[in-house]
Design an enzyme around this catalytic site. Structure first.
Site, mmCIF file in Angstrom:
data_model
loop_
_atom_site.group_PDB
_atom_site.id
_atom_site.type_symbol
_atom_site.label_atom_id
_atom_site.label_comp_id
_atom_site.label_asym_id
_atom_site.label_seq_id
_atom_site.Cartn_x
_atom_site.Cartn_y
_atom_site.Cartn_z
ATOM 1 N N GLU A 166 0.841 -1.189 0.000
ATOM 2 C CA GLU A 166 0.000 0.000 0.000
ATOM 3 C C GLU A 166 0.883 1.247 0.000
ATOM 4 O OE1 GLU A 166 -3.199 -0.225 2.864
ATOM 5 O OE2 GLU A 166 -3.445 -2.344 2.369
ATOM 6 N N ASN A 225 5.642 -12.638 2.797
ATOM 7 C CA ASN A 225 5.268 -11.711 3.862
ATOM 8 C C ASN A 225 5.990 -12.039 5.164
ATOM 9 O OD1 ASN A 225 3.720 -10.063 2.345
ATOM 10 N ND2 ASN A 225 1.743 -10.664 3.203
ATOM 11 N N CYS A 277 -1.871 -7.285 6.739
ATOM 12 C CA CYS A 277 -1.428 -8.615 6.285
ATOM 13 C C CYS A 277 -0.285 -9.270 7.044
ATOM 14 C CB CYS A 277 -1.100 -8.544 4.807
ATOM 15 S SG CYS A 277 -2.581 -8.246 3.841
HETATM 16 P P1 NAD Z 1 -10.450 -5.424 1.780
HETATM 17 O O1 NAD Z 1 -11.097 -5.739 3.067
HETATM 18 O O2 NAD Z 1 -9.965 -4.035 1.517
HETATM 19 O O3 NAD Z 1 -11.443 -5.805 0.581
HETATM 20 C C1 NAD Z 1 -12.146 -6.982 0.515
HETATM 21 C C2 NAD Z 1 -13.537 -6.673 -0.033
HETATM 22 O O4 NAD Z 1 -14.210 -7.909 -0.302
HETATM 23 C C3 NAD Z 1 -14.447 -5.907 0.925
HETATM 24 O O5 NAD Z 1 -14.832 -4.679 0.325
HETATM 25 C C4 NAD Z 1 -15.644 -6.845 1.154
HETATM 26 O O6 NAD Z 1 -16.875 -6.161 1.255
HETATM 27 C C5 NAD Z 1 -15.606 -7.702 -0.086
HETATM 28 N N1 NAD Z 1 -16.266 -9.002 0.056
HETATM 29 C C6 NAD Z 1 -16.121 -9.932 1.024
HETATM 30 N N2 NAD Z 1 -16.886 -11.011 0.767
HETATM 31 C C7 NAD Z 1 -17.533 -10.772 -0.397
HETATM 32 C C8 NAD Z 1 -18.450 -11.513 -1.195
HETATM 33 N N3 NAD Z 1 -18.829 -12.744 -0.835
HETATM 34 N N4 NAD Z 1 -18.928 -10.944 -2.308
HETATM 35 C C9 NAD Z 1 -18.537 -9.705 -2.692
HETATM 36 N N5 NAD Z 1 -17.662 -8.956 -1.976
HETATM 37 C C10 NAD Z 1 -17.155 -9.484 -0.852
HETATM 38 O O7 NAD Z 1 -9.241 -6.459 1.634
HETATM 39 P P2 NAD Z 1 -7.877 -6.263 0.812
HETATM 40 O O8 NAD Z 1 -6.907 -5.455 1.601
HETATM 41 O O9 NAD Z 1 -8.200 -5.867 -0.581
HETATM 42 O O10 NAD Z 1 -7.325 -7.755 0.824
HETATM 43 C C11 NAD Z 1 -7.930 -8.769 0.065
HETATM 44 C C12 NAD Z 1 -7.011 -9.967 0.050
HETATM 45 O O11 NAD Z 1 -5.767 -9.619 -0.580
HETATM 46 C C13 NAD Z 1 -6.627 -10.495 1.422
HETATM 47 O O12 NAD Z 1 -6.517 -11.904 1.364
HETATM 48 C C14 NAD Z 1 -5.256 -9.902 1.671
HETATM 49 O O13 NAD Z 1 -4.475 -10.711 2.526
HETATM 50 C C15 NAD Z 1 -4.665 -9.890 0.288
HETATM 51 N N6 NAD Z 1 -3.637 -8.864 0.047
HETATM 52 C C16 NAD Z 1 -3.807 -7.598 0.503
HETATM 53 C C17 NAD Z 1 -2.862 -6.617 0.219
HETATM 54 C C18 NAD Z 1 -3.022 -5.205 0.703
HETATM 55 O O14 NAD Z 1 -2.115 -4.427 0.501
HETATM 56 N N7 NAD Z 1 -4.123 -4.826 1.304
HETATM 57 C C19 NAD Z 1 -1.760 -6.939 -0.584
HETATM 58 C C20 NAD Z 1 -1.619 -8.239 -1.050
HETATM 59 C C21 NAD Z 1 -2.578 -9.196 -0.739
HETATM 60 C C1 UGA Z 2 3.184 -5.779 2.569
HETATM 61 C C2 UGA Z 2 4.200 -6.329 1.559
HETATM 62 O O1 UGA Z 2 5.270 -5.398 1.444
HETATM 63 C C3 UGA Z 2 3.558 -6.556 0.201
HETATM 64 O O2 UGA Z 2 4.494 -7.152 -0.679
HETATM 65 C C4 UGA Z 2 2.348 -7.476 0.372
HETATM 66 O O3 UGA Z 2 1.689 -7.655 -0.857
HETATM 67 C C5 UGA Z 2 1.390 -6.866 1.368
HETATM 68 O O4 UGA Z 2 2.075 -6.659 2.640
HETATM 69 C C6 UGA Z 2 0.213 -7.739 1.688
HETATM 70 O O5 UGA Z 2 0.254 -8.938 1.486
HETATM 71 O O6 UGA Z 2 -0.725 -7.151 2.204
HETATM 72 P P1 UGA Z 2 2.121 -3.402 3.075
HETATM 73 O O7 UGA Z 2 1.687 -4.057 4.338
HETATM 74 O O8 UGA Z 2 1.116 -2.687 2.267
HETATM 75 O O9 UGA Z 2 2.763 -4.509 2.097
HETATM 76 O O10 UGA Z 2 3.291 -2.373 3.362
HETATM 77 P P2 UGA Z 2 4.844 -2.541 3.717
HETATM 78 O O11 UGA Z 2 5.593 -1.526 2.972
HETATM 79 O O12 UGA Z 2 5.299 -3.929 3.586
HETATM 80 O O13 UGA Z 2 4.878 -2.135 5.247
HETATM 81 C C7 UGA Z 2 4.307 -2.951 6.246
HETATM 82 C C8 UGA Z 2 4.630 -2.379 7.609
HETATM 83 O O14 UGA Z 2 6.019 -2.547 7.910
HETATM 84 C C9 UGA Z 2 4.356 -0.877 7.713
HETATM 85 O O15 UGA Z 2 3.812 -0.586 8.975
HETATM 86 C C10 UGA Z 2 5.729 -0.261 7.567
HETATM 87 O O16 UGA Z 2 5.825 0.995 8.170
HETATM 88 C C11 UGA Z 2 6.580 -1.301 8.273
HETATM 89 N N1 UGA Z 2 7.991 -1.277 7.839
HETATM 90 C C12 UGA Z 2 8.311 -1.588 6.562
HETATM 91 C C13 UGA Z 2 8.988 -0.940 8.758
HETATM 92 O O17 UGA Z 2 8.698 -0.665 9.926
HETATM 93 N N2 UGA Z 2 10.284 -0.942 8.340
HETATM 94 C C14 UGA Z 2 10.643 -1.256 7.071
HETATM 95 O O18 UGA Z 2 11.859 -1.233 6.760
HETATM 96 C C15 UGA Z 2 9.629 -1.589 6.155
#
Ligand code: NAD
Ligand code: UGA
Length: 465
Positions: A166, A225, A277
């Site tokens: 993010e 992760n 995550c």
């Molecule tokens: P999120 O909570 O932001 O979004 C998930 C959405 O799915 C919600 O808006 C929810 O209302 C919707 N939803 C749930 N059940 C549903 C259904 N049955 N039908 C339709 N909509 C439905 O979650 P996110 O951060 O986008 O994460 C999603 C997945 O991706 C997770 O498994 C997470 O671990 C993974 N992931 C997240 C990140 C990240 O940076 N946030 C990065 C990599 C992977």
């Molecule tokens: C992390 C991974 O970097 C992504 O590759 C992965 O897709 C994602 O999780 C996911 O599966 O959700 P994110 O959590 O969005 O991404 O952000 P990061 O940049 O990884 O930071 C995670 C946390 O670690 C933050 O709170 C950040 O401030 C902290 N961080 C990161 C540190 O404290 N030190 C560092 O050197 C790096």
């Protein structure tokens, strides 16, 4: 097989940005992102594109270009699934809060619901893509549900975990280190893999598109992760030792990071990692290891979380002890609430836990974050159920003006590394604070020497300053 229509279930932090990029790069494919959450979909469709529900640099411009052309946001889940050749499942997979595996295992109820819904509305063959982060072997359960519908429709299941971070989602998606696609090794499985490879190949160089079997792909996401979070916990463990010995964690990080075997990224000491995550995925890994009886493996990874919790607590206790062992009735200004800069996401943000600790010590918290609303901050605190909602409202104030926020404060705590914090008029902030005026920098963000010259008492994670 040429894909013409994609449906993505889940319009969250992953589904929204990922599909916006696919739509932008593949104008020949119709991409429909669906969600049960009406408000979220309405926000994605907001006339003013700056109001889309996720703040990510560069995202609104891409949405503005593709939305209405080949990118659509809708609550009509059945219709979008029915029309699609390929369905991405991008729903949330939080830690279970009940029953077996409570507090550790991933809650797969949303995933299972999606699989059942896909099974019930599909009348044509489809490729189903796991985009959510899932425990290894989840594809087996999805296959079971889909293959037992008895309506003759054929499904191929792929694993295509997302690695975007993010705050940098758009650049990560446009220029990924790699795209990982896991599929079955038989001919049909490989055809499905090829269909997805062809989509990414519209903008990702072929050599960066990695294909594996399903289980390697699922497990690689949890492993990535875990390794990233482990680096943060490792440097944070060293930060405490630095403070005791006079070493500076930034210098140590630089020195070890120049070793190409170690590498310089993800070595920033902090108040602790947050985000939706890292903790959830490691807990899930720990649970999976335990379920196979691999207790040493489980304990090894659990230590990453234990260290992270310690770091958050340590930061809060050091504020209390430095402020003469009491913060009761004292105003402490927070700079930052999001779990990292350039996002409005607050899930598992270290700020929440530091605030909780200080509120228990009866501090008055004044909170400022450039992207997070008061409603979100209150809901994060209420969610902990540490105290009544009334007490949370009495204990905090939220300001949109940083100078107002810091006025009369005894101390400032930096919880998020927003770049703009470095550009403030710190002299002005100092003049309006109680003296001595303290800054606790949980992000190693600010120039301590400059602040000390102004008169601040300055402490930064891992520097002994
Ligand atoms: P999120 O909570 O932001 O979004 C998930 C959405 O799915 C919600 O808006 C929810 O209302 C919707 N939803 C749930 N059940 C549903 C259904 N049955 N039908 C339709 N909509 C439905 O979650 P996110 O951060 O986008 O994460 C999603 C997945 O991706 C997770 O498994 C997470 O671990 C993974 N992931 C997240 C990140 C990240 O940076 N946030 C990065 C990599 C992977
Ligand atoms: C992390 C991974 O970097 C992504 O590759 C992965 O897709 C994602 O999780 C996911 O599966 O959700 P994110 O959590 O969005 O991404 O952000 P990061 O940049 O990884 O930071 C995670 C946390 O670690 C933050 O709170 C950040 O401030 C902290 N961080 C990161 C540190 O404290 N030190 C560092 O050197 C790096």
């Amino acid at each position: 097989m040429e894909i013409e229509s994609i449906c993505c279930i889940g319009a969250g932090y992953v589904g929204g940005p990922t599909m916006a990029i696919i739509a932008e790069k593949c104008p020949h494919i119709k991409v429909t992102v669906v969600d049960l959450n009406k408000d979220r979909i309405a926000a994605w469709n907001h006339e003013d594109v700056s109001q889309i529900p996720i703040y990510e640099p560069g995202l609104s411009a891409i949405v503005a270009k593709a939305r209405g052309r080949n990118l659509f946001f809708s609550t009509e889940v059945d219709k979008a699934i029915h029309e699609a050749d390929m369905v991405f499942i991008s729903v949330n997979t939080p830690t279970k809060t009940y029953g077996l595996g409570k507090g550790m295992a991933a809650d797969l109820k949303y995933i299972e619901l999606c699989a059942r819904q896909i099974a019930s509305v599909s009348t044509t063959d489809k490729i189903i893509v796991e985009k959510s982060t899932l425990p290894v072997r989840t594809a087996e359960a999805i296959k079971n549900i889909l293959h037992n519908t008895g309506n003759g429709v054929k499904f191929e299941i792929l694993s295509n975990p997302e690695f975007l971070a993010e705050g940098t989602a758009v650049t990560d998606l446009l220029n990924p280190d790699r795209v990982l696609i896991g599929g079955d090794t038989d001919a049909e499985g490989q055809m499905a893999v090829k269909a997805l490879v062809d989509i990414y190949a519209n903008w990702v160089p072929k050599e960066r598109i990695l294909t594996t079997n399903l289980w390697s792909s699922e497990l690689s996401k949890l492993t990535a992760n875990a390794f990233l979070a482990q680096r943060v916990s490792s440097i944070n463990a060293m930060s405490e030792l630095c403070e005791k010995t006079g070493a500076d964690v930034n210098e140590v990080a630089r020195a070890i990071g120049m070793d190409s075997r170690i590498g310089s990224k993800f070595l920033k000491a902090s108040v602790g990692f947050g985000g939706s995550c890292f903790q959830k995925d490691i807990l899930n890994l720990v649970y999976i290891a335990k379920s196979y009886g691999l207790n040493e493996v489980a304990d090894y990874w659990e230590q990453v979380i234990i260290m992270n919790d310690h770091q958050k607590r340590r930061f809060a206790t050091s504020i209390v002890s430095t402020l003469y062992n009491t913060v009761s009735g004292k105003k402490i200004a927070f700079l930052g609430w999001a779990f990292k800069k350039d996002t409005n996401d607050t899930r598992e943000s270290a700020a929440i836990y530091v605030a909780d600790y200080l509120l228990n010590e009866q501090a008055n918290l004044a909170i400022f974050d450039p992207q997070v609303s008061e409603m979100q901050i209150l809901s994060d605190l209420d969610y902990l159920e540490s105290r009544s909602t009334d007490a949370n409202r009495k204990g905090i104030s939220v300001s949109e003006d940083v100078y107002e926020n810091c006025k009369g404060a005894h101390a400032i705590a930096v919880l998020t590394e927003w770049d703009e914090f470095k550009t403030y008029d710190w002299q002005k902030i100092y003049e309006n604070m109680q003296k001595p005026a303290f800054v606790f920098d949980g992000r190693n963000l600010l120039d301590g020497e400059e602040l000390q010259k102004i008169g601040f008492v300055f402490q930064s994670i891992g520097t002994g300053k």
